[in-house]
Motif scaffolding. Sequence first.
Motif, PDB file in Angstrom:
ATOM      1  N   THR A 131       9.937   5.647   2.367  1.00  0.00           N
ATOM      2  CA  THR A 131       9.297   6.958   2.400  1.00  0.00           C
ATOM      3  C   THR A 131      10.018   7.914   1.469  1.00  0.00           C
ATOM      4  O   THR A 131      11.245   7.980   1.466  1.00  0.00           O
TER       5      THR A 131
ATOM      6  N   ASN B 244       0.827  -1.200   0.000  1.00  0.00           N
ATOM      7  CA  ASN B 244       0.000   0.000   0.000  1.00  0.00           C
ATOM      8  C   ASN B 244       0.865   1.254   0.000  1.00  0.00           C
ATOM      9  O   ASN B 244       1.894   1.307   0.665  1.00  0.00           O
TER      10      ASN B 244
ATOM     11  N   ALA C 228       5.141  10.342   0.494  1.00  0.00           N
ATOM     12  CA  ALA C 228       4.624   9.067  -0.007  1.00  0.00           C
ATOM     13  C   ALA C 228       5.284   7.955   0.792  1.00  0.00           C
ATOM     14  O   ALA C 228       6.506   7.937   0.946  1.00  0.00           O
ATOM     15  N   ARG C 229       4.460   7.065   1.299  1.00  0.00           N
ATOM     16  CA  ARG C 229       4.981   5.968   2.122  1.00  0.00           C
ATOM     17  C   ARG C 229       4.495   4.651   1.539  1.00  0.00           C
ATOM     18  O   ARG C 229       3.298   4.404   1.467  1.00  0.00           O
TER      19      ARG C 229
ATOM     20  N   ASP D 181       0.637   5.330   0.764  1.00  0.00           N
ATOM     21  CA  ASP D 181      -0.119   6.394   1.408  1.00  0.00           C
ATOM     22  C   ASP D 181       0.558   7.714   1.051  1.00  0.00           C
ATOM     23  O   ASP D 181       1.778   7.842   1.192  1.00  0.00           O
TER      24      ASP D 181
ATOM     25  N   ARG E 170       4.329   0.732   1.995  1.00  0.00           N
ATOM     26  CA  ARG E 170       4.436  -0.312   3.016  1.00  0.00           C
ATOM     27  C   ARG E 170       4.459  -1.664   2.311  1.00  0.00           C
ATOM     28  O   ARG E 170       3.536  -1.998   1.580  1.00  0.00           O
TER      29      ARG E 170
ATOM     30  N   ALA F  86       0.453  11.790   1.765  1.00  0.00           N
ATOM     31  CA  ALA F  86      -0.062  12.896   2.572  1.00  0.00           C
ATOM     32  C   ALA F  86       0.429  14.203   1.971  1.00  0.00           C
ATOM     33  O   ALA F  86       1.595  14.320   1.587  1.00  0.00           O
TER      34      ALA F  86
ATOM     35  N   THR G  28       9.148  -0.331   5.135  1.00  0.00           N
ATOM     36  CA  THR G  28       8.532   0.887   4.623  1.00  0.00           C
ATOM     37  C   THR G  28       9.578   1.723   3.906  1.00  0.00           C
ATOM     38  O   THR G  28      10.710   1.838   4.369  1.00  0.00           O
TER      39      THR G  28
END
Length: 98
Positions: free
Chosen positions: A34, A8, A24-25, A10, A27, A12, A32
């Motif tokens: 980033t 996934n 943007a992260r 994510d 996983r 922000a 992870t």
Amino acid sequence: MTRTLQWNVDVALVEDEGTTKARARLRTDTGTITGYGTAHLSPQDVDVPKIGEELAAARAMHSVVRQLMRAADRDLQAVGAGPSGPPEPGYGWPYSAP
């Protein structure tokens, strides 16, 4: 043997006075990654927040992609399957011989 994974991403975004910042992260099942990106509104440009969001997010995801490719390159080399010479074009900046 079939293996199914789900990774996934994510993203922000924060906008503040003409600057949009993105994180943007990614996983994965093992960790992870980033990445960060920024977009600045030029004084002569029309203020369209969506454009800043798109640029900042794209830059953050591009950072994640570069890191993921470096990790894949390291893993390939660790098992003896890495490239023996300079990197092939295909991602990032094109390689140009001196």
